[in-house]
Design an enzyme around this catalytic site. Structure first.
Site, PDB file in Angstrom:
ATOM      1  N   SER A 152       0.813  -1.221   0.000  1.00 30.75           N
ATOM      2  CA  SER A 152       0.000   0.000   0.000  1.00 30.75           C
ATOM      3  C   SER A 152       0.849   1.274   0.000  1.00 30.75           C
ATOM      4  O   SER A 152       0.827   2.074   0.933  1.00 30.75           O
ATOM      5  CB  SER A 152      -0.970  -0.023   1.174  1.00 30.75           C
ATOM      6  OG  SER A 152      -1.821  -1.142   1.025  1.00 30.75           O
ATOM      7  N   ARG A 169       6.951   6.450  -5.071  1.00 30.34           N
ATOM      8  CA  ARG A 169       7.600   7.078  -3.912  1.00 30.34           C
ATOM      9  C   ARG A 169       7.120   6.377  -2.648  1.00 30.34           C
ATOM     10  O   ARG A 169       6.095   5.723  -2.648  1.00 30.34           O
ATOM     11  CB  ARG A 169       7.292   8.574  -3.853  1.00 30.34           C
ATOM     12  CG  ARG A 169       5.858   8.891  -3.521  1.00 30.34           C
ATOM     13  CD  ARG A 169       5.569  10.381  -3.636  1.00 30.34           C
ATOM     14  NE  ARG A 169       4.372  10.582  -4.432  1.00 30.34           N
ATOM     15  CZ  ARG A 169       3.125  10.561  -3.946  1.00 30.34           C
ATOM     16  NH1 ARG A 169       2.928  10.351  -2.673  1.00 30.34           N
ATOM     17  NH2 ARG A 169       2.079  10.727  -4.723  1.00 30.34           N
ATOM     18  N   ASP A 207      -4.304  -2.029  -0.696  1.00 31.58           N
ATOM     19  CA  ASP A 207      -5.330  -2.462   0.263  1.00 31.58           C
ATOM     20  C   ASP A 207      -6.757  -2.289  -0.274  1.00 31.58           C
ATOM     21  O   ASP A 207      -7.640  -3.098   0.005  1.00 31.58           O
ATOM     22  CB  ASP A 207      -5.170  -1.751   1.608  1.00 31.58           C
ATOM     23  CG  ASP A 207      -5.059  -0.243   1.492  1.00 31.58           C
ATOM     24  OD1 ASP A 207      -5.069   0.270   0.351  1.00 31.58           O
ATOM     25  OD2 ASP A 207      -4.960   0.426   2.540  1.00 31.58           O
TER      26      ASP A 207
END
Ligand code: ADP
Ligand code: MG
Length: 501
Positions: free
Chosen positions: A177, A192, A230
């Site tokens: 996630s 990132r 998720d």
């Protein structure tokens, strides 16, 4: 003697008058302060107002942004990422599958034995492992080696009845996630890090390859067949039990949504996709913003002082990371401008993020006649003592205003998705069900938030449509969902040995 007595009486009377005047002045002063404090609350209430008309505008804006985000890259604040999940679990999946859920300071490893339509999840085991903080800023190899080793240890504890089929590699669904540019169902490059991770040499790399290399280094023979986040995992977990699940919403530390789109509605620039079929779209809806959002001075200041100013505006009004902080900012203004907590501003109240959403929720749910929980939280969290019941009631009201606005805006977002799918109205004679899978600590634990969200969505769609819409708590969907997606995207799917179980 008489004169002295009279003089004394006059002096006494004057003193009494002066004292009375001081009391009256103090009363006036304190009633002025109270009025000022109430004006701040009233203004908050007005600015946070979410009448149905406004929520409908927010929903319409969400639908427009969904179209725009799909139509062109960078066309909207909504990224509308193609997840490459085009085979949602049906319930027929069979076999042993693993999942790895990495999304915060802890990661979880999980294995499930799926027994097909009748038996469903025959057995499920998991282990939670904390990531040593130094690995969150180390090298990519260090982090993935640590994870692979934990996974290898977990695999070694497979019991007799949980072995994979002979000649089959173990398969893993990976819930990761963090922002990823997905390139296929089982590959994606890290854009990132967030949430305190900062491993420079992993950025731009394929996270599945990194994990696979680490698994080889640790002698673990396992194949990653699905990479998801998720939200997508929760959708898959929901669909496994309810074929009518069309979207998922995460309301936890942050917020996000995913939904099932017809591939025929996805523009060609996204690359080759099957002409007919389904595709899960990860909306990244936390970054939604619209002029219709009821922003207050508190939201604007919170955003400006945040690590990502100008980004995730919707998330900053809705999710668990921020709700307590908004309340703190309101209380701080009341302390500064209306001396609500006395002549000085309580120092702890000035500390950003000191009031967490679970504390806010505890105050909001306080049912004791003297609001004991509110008093305790104010004392323990903010160092504020000696509050009157009247003051504590005001604080509960502020929690209510902030939580209700959040829940209403989340409901409007869901209406936006329903509109995009044409499920906000009933086709003649049709009673097609639409199930939304929800998960996350905010939704799970903040009952008043959850109730307000469900009530508002019903109000927005009206009684008749409301009968066709269900909200399902998809518990731990992100973990088991990844294992289910590993199953539904398994390369061995065609060769499934029906007799194995
Ligand atoms: P994450 O979003 O980090 O994956 P969760 O889904 O478990 O984790 O959500 C955790 C968040 O849920 C917390 O950051 C908090 O904001 C919120 N939360 C947890 N417990 C409560 C509670 N009792 N009341 C309100 N919010 C809660
Ligand atoms: Mg989570």
């Amino acid at each position: 003697m008489r004169k002295v007595a009279v003089g004394a009486a006059v002096v006494c009377a004057a003193a009494v008058c002066a004292a009375a005047a001081v009391v009256v002045r103090q009363r006036m002063k304190s009633s002025r302060k109270w009025a000022r404090a109430m004006a701040i609350v009233k203004e908050l209430d007005d600015k946070c107002g979410t009448p149905l008309g406004k929520l409908r505008q927010v929903a319409d804006a969400m639908t427009v942004e969904m179209h725009a985000g799909l139509a062109s890259e960078g066309g909207s604040k909504l990224k509308m990422i193609i997840s490459y999940v085009d085979n949602l679990p049906t319930g027929d999946e069979k076999g042993l599958f693993y999942a790895l859920d990495l999304g915060g300071t802890n990661f979880r490893v999980l294995r499930v034995k799926l027994g097909g339509r009748e038996k469903r999840v025959v057995k499920q085991e998991f282990e939670e492992v904390s990531t040593p903080p130094e690995l969150m800023t180390g090298t990519s190899a260090q982090l993935f080696d640590y994870i692979a080793e934990a996974l290898a240890k977990f695999v070694a504890t497979e019991s007799e009845d949980l072995h994979p089929e002979p000649n089959k590699q173990r398969e893993l669904g990976f819930t990761f996630s963090f922002p990823v540019k997905q390139t296929s169902i089982a590959s994606g490059t890290l854009i990132r890090w967030t949430k305190g991770f900062n491993i420079e040499d992993a950025v731009g790399k394929d996270v599945v390859q990194e994990l696979t290399k680490a698994m080889h280094r640790k002698g673990l023979d396992m194949c990653v067949t699905a990479l998801v986040n998720d939200t997508v995992g929760t959708l898959a977990g929901g669909r496994y039990y309810h074929p009518d699940v069309i979207a998922s919403v995460i309301l936890g530390t942050g917020t996000n949504a995913a939904y099932v789109e017809r591939t025929s509605a996805i523009p060609k620039w996204h690359g080759p996709l099957p002409k007919s079929g389904e595709m899960v779209i990860n909306m990244e809806w936390g970054n939604f913003r619209s002029s219709h959002l009821p922003l207050t001075e508190y939201d604007i200041a919170l955003d400006e002082e945040s690590l990502n100013p100008g980004e995730q505006i919707y998330e900053k009004m809705i999710s668990g990371m921020y709700l307590g902080e908004i309340v703190r900012r309101v209380l701080c203004k009341m302390a500064e401008e209306a001396s609500f907590f006395g002549d000085t501003v309580p120092p702890k109240l000035k500390t950003r993020f000191v009031l967490r959403t679970p504390d806010m929720s505890a105050m909001h749910h306080d049912t004791s006649p003297d609001l004991k929980v509110v008093a305790t939280k104010l004392k323990d969290v903010l160092g504020i003592t000696n509050t009157s019941l009247k003051m504590r009631k005001v604080i509960v009201e502020i929690c209510d205003i902030v939580a209700s606005r959040a829940a209403c805006l989340a409901a409007a977002g869901i209406l936006g998705i329903l509109k995009k799918l044409g499920r906000d109205t009933l086709k003649q004679g049709e009673k097609q069900k639409s199930v939304i899978a929800l998960d996350g600590g905010l939704y799970e634990h903040y009952a008043k938030f959850r109730d307000c969200l469900e009530f508002t969505l019903k109000e927005l769609v009206g009684d008749e449509v409301a009968e066709t819409i269900m909200m399902e708590h998809s518990m731990d969907g992100s973990g088991i969902g990844a294992a289910l997606l590993a199953a539904s995207h398994s390369p061995y799917l065609q060769e499934e040995d029906e007799e194995f179980y």
